[in-house]
Design a protein around this motif. Structure first.
Motif, PDB file in Angstrom:
ATOM      1  N   ARG A   1       0.820  -1.217   0.000  1.00 23.83           N
ATOM      2  CA  ARG A   1       0.000   0.000   0.000  1.00 23.83           C
ATOM      3  C   ARG A   1       0.851   1.264   0.000  1.00 23.83           C
ATOM      4  O   ARG A   1       0.406   2.331  -0.380  1.00 23.83           O
ATOM      5  CB  ARG A   1      -0.911   0.018   1.248  1.00 23.83           C
TER       6      ARG A   1
ATOM      7  N   GLU B   1      -1.748  10.879  -0.050  1.00 26.37           N
ATOM      8  CA  GLU B   1      -2.016  11.314   1.318  1.00 26.37           C
ATOM      9  C   GLU B   1      -0.977  12.376   1.661  1.00 26.37           C
ATOM     10  O   GLU B   1       0.213  12.225   1.343  1.00 26.37           O
ATOM     11  CB  GLU B   1      -1.887  10.133   2.290  1.00 26.37           C
TER      12      GLU B   1
ATOM     13  N   ARG C   1      -4.978   6.305   7.672  1.00 25.00           N
ATOM     14  CA  ARG C   1      -5.902   6.981   6.751  1.00 25.00           C
ATOM     15  C   ARG C   1      -6.722   5.948   5.967  1.00 25.00           C
ATOM     16  O   ARG C   1      -6.263   4.835   5.720  1.00 25.00           O
ATOM     17  CB  ARG C   1      -5.121   7.833   5.734  1.00 25.00           C
ATOM     18  N   LYS C   2      -7.895   6.400   5.510  1.00 25.17           N
ATOM     19  CA  LYS C   2      -8.703   5.550   4.625  1.00 25.17           C
ATOM     20  C   LYS C   2      -8.628   6.145   3.236  1.00 25.17           C
ATOM     21  O   LYS C   2      -9.121   7.249   3.019  1.00 25.17           O
ATOM     22  CB  LYS C   2     -10.151   5.524   5.096  1.00 25.17           C
ATOM     23  N   ARG C   3      -8.036   5.441   2.308  1.00 18.94           N
ATOM     24  CA  ARG C   3      -7.943   5.962   0.940  1.00 18.94           C
ATOM     25  C   ARG C   3      -9.148   5.446   0.165  1.00 18.94           C
ATOM     26  O   ARG C   3      -9.352   4.249   0.059  1.00 18.94           O
ATOM     27  CB  ARG C   3      -6.646   5.496   0.281  1.00 18.94           C
ATOM     28  N   ARG C   4      -9.916   6.357  -0.357  1.00 20.88           N
ATOM     29  CA  ARG C   4     -11.136   5.922  -1.045  1.00 20.88           C
ATOM     30  C   ARG C   4     -11.074   6.140  -2.550  1.00 20.88           C
ATOM     31  O   ARG C   4     -11.855   5.608  -3.294  1.00 20.88           O
ATOM     32  CB  ARG C   4     -12.336   6.652  -0.454  1.00 20.88           C
TER      33      ARG C   4
ATOM     34  N   LEU D   1     -16.144   4.281  -2.097  1.00 19.65           N
ATOM     35  CA  LEU D   1     -16.636   4.169  -0.725  1.00 19.65           C
ATOM     36  C   LEU D   1     -15.733   3.219   0.046  1.00 19.65           C
ATOM     37  O   LEU D   1     -15.022   2.416  -0.542  1.00 19.65           O
ATOM     38  CB  LEU D   1     -18.066   3.632  -0.714  1.00 19.65           C
ATOM     39  N   ASP D   2     -15.761   3.345   1.365  1.00 21.56           N
ATOM     40  CA  ASP D   2     -14.995   2.410   2.187  1.00 21.56           C
ATOM     41  C   ASP D   2     -15.447   0.993   1.887  1.00 21.56           C
ATOM     42  O   ASP D   2     -16.636   0.763   1.660  1.00 21.56           O
ATOM     43  CB  ASP D   2     -15.243   2.686   3.673  1.00 21.56           C
ATOM     44  N   LYS D   3     -14.466   0.089   1.916  1.00 18.46           N
ATOM     45  CA  LYS D   3     -14.832  -1.313   1.686  1.00 18.46           C
ATOM     46  C   LYS D   3     -15.656  -1.814   2.862  1.00 18.46           C
ATOM     47  O   LYS D   3     -15.282  -1.617   4.008  1.00 18.46           O
ATOM     48  CB  LYS D   3     -13.556  -2.154   1.572  1.00 18.46           C
ATOM     49  N   GLU D   4     -16.777  -2.458   2.568  1.00 20.37           N
ATOM     50  CA  GLU D   4     -17.585  -3.032   3.661  1.00 20.37           C
ATOM     51  C   GLU D   4     -16.970  -4.349   4.081  1.00 20.37           C
ATOM     52  O   GLU D   4     -16.420  -5.065   3.252  1.00 20.37           O
ATOM     53  CB  GLU D   4     -19.000  -3.289   3.163  1.00 20.37           C
TER      54      GLU D   4
END
Ligand code: IPE
Ligand code: IPE
Ligand code: MG
Length: 237
Positions: free
Chosen positions: A11, A196, A222-225, A229-232
């Motif tokens: 990542r 980021e 961090r959440k990279r989108r 959308l965020d992965k469920e």
């Protein structure tokens, strides 16, 4: 210094540093700004080694911008001298060093050494891009002109990507700016679309491996989108 090196994963392949704060670091010590650049160059070597150690594949550092020519001649000369010394040093064994920016404006002797260094260090997995006389707008103009010269009437994002100095590198996952200012200063404008950003007040010559670890930890929090959308969490049947 951290003893246990925490490795990054796929990542985080590419980190870019805006190495800012050398002048203020020296001024705080009642020393000329050049002294800050000298220590900045030392820290640059330490940080590039550390980033390789933690498994970074691409590192891009902003060393001198197209706007930095506005500085007093004495300071510009001191930076060029440090570059010359860096080029004369023993090459790191593990990095492909590339210079990005319009280096043709530098002293021809330096240009020759830059090309030699790029040739001699080619082929390593770890890529170090040193941005010298680099400006992102100038880079884009150069890229567009290159594409026009190739006869392209219409261009794609891929065409632009590959015409940039950073052509074969993935976009930076993380851009770190030291020195406390919250801006990009004409650095990687195209490539930073989804990077980021991490800002620290630490002045570049004070930067340590622990500071790198902190930036890396922040990246992983961090959440990279990328616009999605965020992965469920996986649903169980
Ligand atoms: C960054 O440090 C190095 C270069 C821009 C060449 P500065 O020289 O900008 O240091 P400050 O921001 O004035 O402290
Ligand atoms: C950005 O720092 C350029 C480099 C670190 C080489 P500057 O000190 O030139 O940026 P500004 O002028 O504060 O935006
Ligand atoms: Mg600065």
């Amino acid at each position: 210094m951290t003893n246990n090196v925490k490795k990054v994963d796929e990542r985080l392949q590419h980190i870019a540093f805006i190495m800012d704060g050398n002048g203020r670091w020296a001024t705080a010590r009642n020393m000329p700004r050049e002294y800050g650049h000298k220590n900045g160059a030392r820290v640059f070597r330490e940080i590039t080694e550390y980033c390789h150690k933690i498994g970074i594949k691409y590192l891009t550092v902003y060393a001198f911008s197209t706007e930095n020519w506005k500085r007093p001649k004495r300071e510009v000369n001191a930076i060029m001298k440090l570059l010359d010394e860096y080029l004369d040093r023993q090459r790191p064994e593990n990095a492909s060093i590339r210079f990005i920016g319009d280096v043709s404006m530098l002293d021809p002797k330096i240009v020759e050494k830059i090309n030699k260094m790029a040739e001699e260090t080619a082929g390593h997995e770890y890529v170090l891009n040193v941005a010298m006389n680099y400006g992102s707008r100038a880079e884009l103009v150069t890229a567009f002109n290159k594409l026009l010269a190739q006869g392209k009437g219409e261009v794609t994002e891929q065409d632009i990507n590959s015409a940039l100095y950073t052509g074969d590198c993935p976009d930076p996952d993380l851009i770190v700016r030291t020195g406390g200012d919250l801006r990009i200063s004409n650095f990687l404008l195209w490539q930073a679309a989804y990077s980021e950003l991490y800002f620290t007040d630490t002045l570049w010559p004070d930067m340590t491996s622990d500071d790198v670890d902190r930036a890396v930890d922040a990246f992983y929090s961090r959440k990279r989108r990328f616009g999605g959308l965020d992965k469920e969490p996986e649903k169980k049947d």
